[in-house]
Design an enzyme around this catalytic site. Structure first.
Site, PDB file in Angstrom:
ATOM      1  N   CYS A 141       0.826  -1.200   0.000  1.00 58.59           N
ATOM      2  CA  CYS A 141       0.000   0.000   0.000  1.00 58.59           C
ATOM      3  C   CYS A 141       0.863   1.253   0.000  1.00 58.59           C
ATOM      4  O   CYS A 141       1.973   1.252   0.509  1.00 58.59           O
ATOM      5  CB  CYS A 141      -0.857   0.029   1.252  1.00 58.59           C
ATOM      6  SG  CYS A 141      -1.902  -1.400   1.440  1.00 58.59           S
ATOM      7  N   ARG A 170       5.721  -0.138  -5.998  1.00 64.50           N
ATOM      8  CA  ARG A 170       5.697  -0.975  -4.802  1.00 64.50           C
ATOM      9  C   ARG A 170       4.695  -2.125  -4.923  1.00 64.50           C
ATOM     10  O   ARG A 170       4.697  -3.031  -4.113  1.00 64.50           O
ATOM     11  CB  ARG A 170       5.357  -0.124  -3.580  1.00 64.50           C
ATOM     12  CG  ARG A 170       6.391   0.952  -3.327  1.00 64.50           C
ATOM     13  CD  ARG A 170       5.974   1.851  -2.206  1.00 64.50           C
ATOM     14  NE  ARG A 170       6.038   1.178  -0.930  1.00 64.50           N
ATOM     15  CZ  ARG A 170       6.926   1.445   0.009  1.00 64.50           C
ATOM     16  NH1 ARG A 170       7.817   2.366  -0.187  1.00 64.50           N
ATOM     17  NH2 ARG A 170       6.921   0.800   1.154  1.00 64.50           N
ATOM     18  N   ASN A 172      -2.124   2.086   5.702  1.00 65.08           N
ATOM     19  CA  ASN A 172      -1.234   0.971   5.362  1.00 65.08           C
ATOM     20  C   ASN A 172      -1.041   0.134   6.616  1.00 65.08           C
ATOM     21  O   ASN A 172      -0.992   0.690   7.709  1.00 65.08           O
ATOM     22  CB  ASN A 172       0.148   1.474   4.938  1.00 65.08           C
ATOM     23  CG  ASN A 172       0.114   2.224   3.629  1.00 65.08           C
ATOM     24  OD1 ASN A 172      -0.907   2.244   2.947  1.00 65.08           O
ATOM     25  ND2 ASN A 172       1.225   2.848   3.292  1.00 65.08           N
ATOM     26  N   GLY A 173      -0.864  -1.153   6.448  1.00 70.96           N
ATOM     27  CA  GLY A 173      -0.652  -2.016   7.614  1.00 70.96           C
ATOM     28  C   GLY A 173      -1.864  -2.885   7.867  1.00 70.96           C
ATOM     29  O   GLY A 173      -2.752  -3.000   7.011  1.00 70.96           O
ATOM     30  N   HIS A 183      22.476 -36.231  -3.807  1.00 72.87           N
ATOM     31  CA  HIS A 183      21.753 -36.732  -2.632  1.00 72.87           C
ATOM     32  C   HIS A 183      20.242 -36.547  -2.772  1.00 72.87           C
ATOM     33  O   HIS A 183      19.533 -36.501  -1.777  1.00 72.87           O
ATOM     34  CB  HIS A 183      22.261 -36.036  -1.367  1.00 72.87           C
ATOM     35  CG  HIS A 183      23.703 -36.311  -1.094  1.00 72.87           C
ATOM     36  ND1 HIS A 183      24.183 -37.574  -0.849  1.00 72.87           N
ATOM     37  CD2 HIS A 183      24.786 -35.501  -1.077  1.00 72.87           C
ATOM     38  CE1 HIS A 183      25.502 -37.528  -0.663  1.00 72.87           C
ATOM     39  NE2 HIS A 183      25.878 -36.270  -0.804  1.00 72.87           N
ATOM     40  N   LYS A 225       7.405  -4.491  -3.712  1.00 71.11           N
ATOM     41  CA  LYS A 225       8.798  -4.069  -3.579  1.00 71.11           C
ATOM     42  C   LYS A 225       9.232  -4.071  -2.126  1.00 71.11           C
ATOM     43  O   LYS A 225      10.347  -4.448  -1.797  1.00 71.11           O
ATOM     44  CB  LYS A 225       8.955  -2.671  -4.180  1.00 71.11           C
ATOM     45  CG  LYS A 225      10.355  -2.095  -4.076  1.00 71.11           C
ATOM     46  CD  LYS A 225      11.310  -2.839  -4.977  1.00 71.11           C
ATOM     47  CE  LYS A 225      12.742  -2.382  -4.851  1.00 71.11           C
ATOM     48  NZ  LYS A 225      13.662  -3.452  -5.278  1.00 71.11           N
ATOM     49  N   LYS A 268      15.863 -14.680  -8.925  1.00 64.23           N
ATOM     50  CA  LYS A 268      15.595 -13.686  -9.962  1.00 64.23           C
ATOM     51  C   LYS A 268      14.720 -14.304 -11.051  1.00 64.23           C
ATOM     52  O   LYS A 268      13.745 -13.711 -11.483  1.00 64.23           O
ATOM     53  CB  LYS A 268      16.880 -13.186 -10.635  1.00 64.23           C
ATOM     54  CG  LYS A 268      17.699 -12.146  -9.935  1.00 64.23           C
ATOM     55  CD  LYS A 268      17.146 -10.754  -9.944  1.00 64.23           C
ATOM     56  CE  LYS A 268      16.201 -10.497  -8.834  1.00 64.23           C
ATOM     57  NZ  LYS A 268      16.636 -10.532  -7.469  1.00 64.23           N
ATOM     58  N   TRP A 277      -2.969  -2.684  -1.530  1.00 66.21           N
ATOM     59  CA  TRP A 277      -2.525  -4.052  -1.804  1.00 66.21           C
ATOM     60  C   TRP A 277      -3.358  -4.911  -0.879  1.00 66.21           C
ATOM     61  O   TRP A 277      -3.195  -4.876   0.334  1.00 66.21           O
ATOM     62  CB  TRP A 277      -1.041  -4.155  -1.478  1.00 66.21           C
ATOM     63  CG  TRP A 277      -0.340  -5.344  -2.032  1.00 66.21           C
ATOM     64  CD1 TRP A 277      -0.117  -5.621  -3.349  1.00 66.21           C
ATOM     65  CD2 TRP A 277       0.289  -6.394  -1.289  1.00 66.21           C
ATOM     66  NE1 TRP A 277       0.608  -6.790  -3.470  1.00 66.21           N
ATOM     67  CE2 TRP A 277       0.871  -7.272  -2.228  1.00 66.21           C
ATOM     68  CE3 TRP A 277       0.425  -6.688   0.065  1.00 66.21           C
ATOM     69  CZ2 TRP A 277       1.566  -8.419  -1.860  1.00 66.21           C
ATOM     70  CZ3 TRP A 277       1.118  -7.830   0.435  1.00 66.21           C
ATOM     71  CH2 TRP A 277       1.674  -8.686  -0.517  1.00 66.21           C
ATOM     72  N   GLU A 336      11.075 -15.005  -9.805  1.00 63.75           N
ATOM     73  CA  GLU A 336      10.212 -13.856  -9.493  1.00 63.75           C
ATOM     74  C   GLU A 336       9.827 -13.043 -10.717  1.00 63.75           C
ATOM     75  O   GLU A 336       8.722 -12.541 -10.787  1.00 63.75           O
ATOM     76  CB  GLU A 336      10.762 -12.988  -8.355  1.00 63.75           C
ATOM     77  CG  GLU A 336      12.047 -12.282  -8.608  1.00 63.75           C
ATOM     78  CD  GLU A 336      12.591 -11.553  -7.375  1.00 63.75           C
ATOM     79  OE1 GLU A 336      11.843 -11.213  -6.460  1.00 63.75           O
ATOM     80  OE2 GLU A 336      13.813 -11.326  -7.353  1.00 63.75           O
ATOM     81  N   GLU A 368      20.442 -16.780  -5.640  1.00 67.08           N
ATOM     82  CA  GLU A 368      19.919 -15.496  -6.112  1.00 67.08           C
ATOM     83  C   GLU A 368      19.538 -15.592  -7.602  1.00 67.08           C
ATOM     84  O   GLU A 368      18.545 -15.009  -8.031  1.00 67.08           O
ATOM     85  CB  GLU A 368      20.949 -14.385  -5.863  1.00 67.08           C
ATOM     86  CG  GLU A 368      20.609 -13.032  -6.471  1.00 67.08           C
ATOM     87  CD  GLU A 368      19.316 -12.390  -5.959  1.00 67.08           C
ATOM     88  OE1 GLU A 368      18.714 -12.891  -4.986  1.00 67.08           O
ATOM     89  OE2 GLU A 368      18.894 -11.381  -6.553  1.00 67.08           O
TER      90      GLU A 368
HETATM   91  C1  G6P Z   1      10.511  -8.070  -1.069  1.00 66.59           C
HETATM   92  C2  G6P Z   1      11.029  -7.861  -2.484  1.00 66.59           C
HETATM   93  C3  G6P Z   1      12.395  -8.501  -2.641  1.00 66.59           C
HETATM   94  C4  G6P Z   1      13.347  -7.986  -1.577  1.00 66.59           C
HETATM   95  C5  G6P Z   1      12.775  -8.203  -0.166  1.00 66.59           C
HETATM   96  C6  G6P Z   1      13.602  -7.502   0.904  1.00 66.59           C
HETATM   97  O1  G6P Z   1      10.159  -9.401  -0.881  1.00 66.59           O
HETATM   98  O2  G6P Z   1      10.129  -8.404  -3.433  1.00 66.59           O
HETATM   99  O3  G6P Z   1      12.926  -8.187  -3.922  1.00 66.59           O
HETATM  100  O4  G6P Z   1      14.579  -8.624  -1.712  1.00 66.59           O
HETATM  101  O5  G6P Z   1      11.470  -7.671  -0.087  1.00 66.59           O
HETATM  102  O6  G6P Z   1      13.521  -6.115   0.733  1.00 66.59           O
HETATM  103  P1  G6P Z   1      14.482  -5.077   1.426  1.00 66.59           P
HETATM  104  O7  G6P Z   1      13.950  -3.729   1.050  1.00 66.59           O
HETATM  105  O8  G6P Z   1      14.409  -5.322   2.900  1.00 66.59           O
HETATM  106  O9  G6P Z   1      15.849  -5.324   0.903  1.00 66.59           O
END
Ligand code: G6P
Length: 606
Positions: free
Chosen positions: A2, A27, A98-99, A504, A601, A485, A72, A488, A481
């Protein structure tokens, strides 16, 4: 997640609110709405994008004060009715939130028993009703808001307007960020500085429990017990231009391409060629303290966690301190033992991720020493920690983290060098790492020239239903990672495994329909890794190798060769082609690259 925007001043509020909401789109959200005040409240809200909202806001939607929101969904599906703002029954009070209000059901039942009629399924609507009940007799809107928030259990960032007090907006924070923006005879507030930078660089972050009253000519902040608090404005150095795509088709590609510059910024002024050490002024730790830790524990979420795994490896190798990384979201729920001789490091791009923030707060409560590696200056985590390292990578807009991931790994290399040099790391090794770090921006530049080839490979592999990513020791976080990537942004299922663990269990999955991306640096584990490639190929698996040399065609179908740095720093470079691979796979599959489905985000709820 949000987003909130609020404005009070001499100008028309609606265009400013809509512009601000657009800046928060990155976001992630599903609906949007605005209220302006002008002899009563006028509201428009829709399920969909900010552009859909703008289309239903009439030209004559005048009012010099207002609040806006991108939602959201948490309580109730995305819909016009569930979108914020929410009004009280008499349409006197409007709220955006928000929250999560945890006791919303209970409050709602009480209000309903008392005759209130609810229009939406949201937790937020209870706030509008609660405030409306006391506002008539309250001395100020702030007092009514404070009284309502006292009854709330949960987290909030809120903005509230009262039709009868058309000159002020009240905002409050508890666990969900609110930033005030100070203008010339106008005031702004938002949940993220992104919505403010077009109008002002002077900002004030609210602390948990604080409330602020905004009027055109200024603001006042108060603690939860109504005592006025003194706040120092902060100047943010992020500009509106940082939030543009800068000619790139997507933010993700822009942010990947910026990395030579953003890594240079993370390094700037921090390398010492005389003593071969890193200067990190914000650590707030002298050499004796730096020598006193016996363990390092790193916490973060998502990509931040994976960069923490690279960090743990770097600290263990360079400073010889046992180190490990753990998802902050897990750490905070398992009642961890907090030790006085452990250095805790929290990582966050946004500095607002709730799980990471809550873990830091828990650590502080138990007397832990916590450093932050954070991108957003003045963010909640940055304010909470004892010291730390700012990334200076500039705002990251695309949901999938790239430049912040890389800069975090670089910041860890600096921290590891620093901790190493006050312990046992030799000057010669220090010099080697300093030189390696200096070489990174140029080498990232070189890797970016591989983009056409990576695009071709992404096209070749993107139609696989599933992909395996493997790496050993230093290569394992890179593989994790890389898989993160890919899944996602392209929604291709991807799984990461230590190469050593393949036999294993997961080897059973390998076959022509499940290709493997193998991270194979030229380190002491090269031969072991090549043996693994042989095992994969023997089961009919296709292999894309990312490493420092072309492999025997019997071991890999395709190779991406990246420049070599020092073996400790190689994981940083090996991650970059995987970012481009995920990006081009997502483009080839027609995905919403910058805003992948179901993701946000910055996750500011539990
Ligand atoms: C969300 C995003 C990720 C990010 C994570 C941590 O899940 O989708 O891409 O790595 O938050 O975010 P931060 O702002 O704490 O690095």
């Amino acid at each position: 997640m949000c987003g909130i925007v609020a404005y009070v001043g001499p100008k028309d509020a609606a265009p400013i609110l809509l512009e601000g909401l657009q800046r928060l789109e990155y976001r992630g959200y599903d609906s949007a709405g605005v209220v302006v005040s002008n002899r009563g409240l006028k509201m428009r809200k829709v399920k969909g994008r900010v552009a859909d909202l703008a289309a239903v806001v009439p030209a004559r939607f005048k009012g010099t004060l207002g609040i806006g929101h991108t939602r959201w969904a948490t309580h109730g599906a995305p819909s016009d009715v569930n979108a914020h703002p929410h009004l009280s029954a008499d349409e006197r009070i409007a709220v955006v939130h928000n929250g999560i209000i945890e006791n919303a059901d209970e409050l709602r039942a009480k209000l309903e028993a008392d005759g209130a009629v609810f229009l939406s399924e949201t937790d937020t609507e209870v706030l509008a009703h609660l405030i409306a009940r006391t506002v008539e007799d309250a001395e100020s809107l702030a007092e009514a808001v404070r009284a309502a928030l006292k009854r709330v259990v949960g987290t909030y960032g809120v903005a509230v307007v009262d039709a009868q007090r058309p000159g002020e907006v009240v905002v409050a924070r508890n666990g969900s960020p609110i930033v005030l923006g100070i203008g010339e005879k106008e005031m702004f507030a938002a949940s993220d500085v992104a919505a403010l930078v077009r109008y002002t660089r002077q900002v004030v972050h609210l602390e948990d429990g604080e409330l602020a009253v905004l009027k055109a000519d200024g603001f006042n902040t108060f603690s939860s017990d109504a005592r006025e608090t003194a706040k120092e404005p902060l100047t943010v150095d992020w500009e509106a231009g940082h939030y543009d795509t800068g000619g790139y088709e997507h933010y993700l590609l822009k942010e990947i391409s910026e990395q030579p510059e953003t890594v240079a910024r993370t390094l700037r002024g921090r390398l010492d060629d005389r003593f071969h050490i890193a200067h990190l002024g914000g650590l707030n730790m002298d050499a004796r303290e730096s020598r006193s830790f016996r363990r390092v524990k790193i916490i973060g979420c998502g990509s931040a966690y994976y960069s923490g795994q690279i960090g743990a490896q770097l600290i263990e190798e360079l400073a010889r301190i046992p180190s490990d990384a753990e998802p902050a979201s897990e750490f905070r729920y398992r009642s961890p033992v907090v030790e006085p001789d452990t250095l805790y490091v929290a990582i966050s791009q946004s500095g607002e991720t709730y799980d990471t923030l809550a873990a830091v707060q828990e650590l502080k409560r138990k007397g832990g020493r916590v450093l932050g590696i954070v991108n957003t200056v003045g963010s909640a985590i940055a304010r909470e920690v004892d010291g730390g390292v700012y990334l200076h990578a500039g705002p990251e807009v695309s949901v999938a983290s790239t430049k912040a991931f890389t800069s975090t790994a670089v910041a860890f290399a600096l921290l590891a060098l620093h901790l190493g040099r006050v312990r046992d790391l030799s000057p010669a090794d220090g010099r080697r790492i300093v030189q390696g770090l200096r070489a990174l921006p140029g080498q990232i530049e070189e890797i970016l020239t591989l983009e056409p080839r990576i695009k071709e490979l992404a096209g070749k592999y993107a139609d696989s239903p599933s992909m395996m990513f493997v790496g050993r020791v230093r290569g394992y976080p890179v593989a994790r990672e890389g898989a993160q990537k890919l899944k996602e942004v392209s929604y291709v299922h991807a799984e990461a495994y230590p190469a050593s663990e393949l036999k294993h269990g997961p080897l059973a999955l390998i076959g022509p329909e499940m290709p493997t991306v193998a991270i194979v640096p030229d380190d002491e584990l090269l031969d072991k890794n090549l043996t693994t490639l042989g095992e994969i190929r023997a089961r009919g698996g296709r292999v894309l190798m990312v490493g420092h040399r072309e492999a025997d065609p019997r071991l890999a179908d395709d190779c991406l060769v990246v420049p070599r740095n020092e073996i400790e720093l190689d994981p940083i470079l090996l991650s970059i082609p995987l970012q481009l691979f995920a990006y081009h796979a997502a483009v080839a599959l027609g995905r919403d690259v910058d805003k992948p489905r179901n993701l946000a985000k910055s996750v500011t709820v539990e």
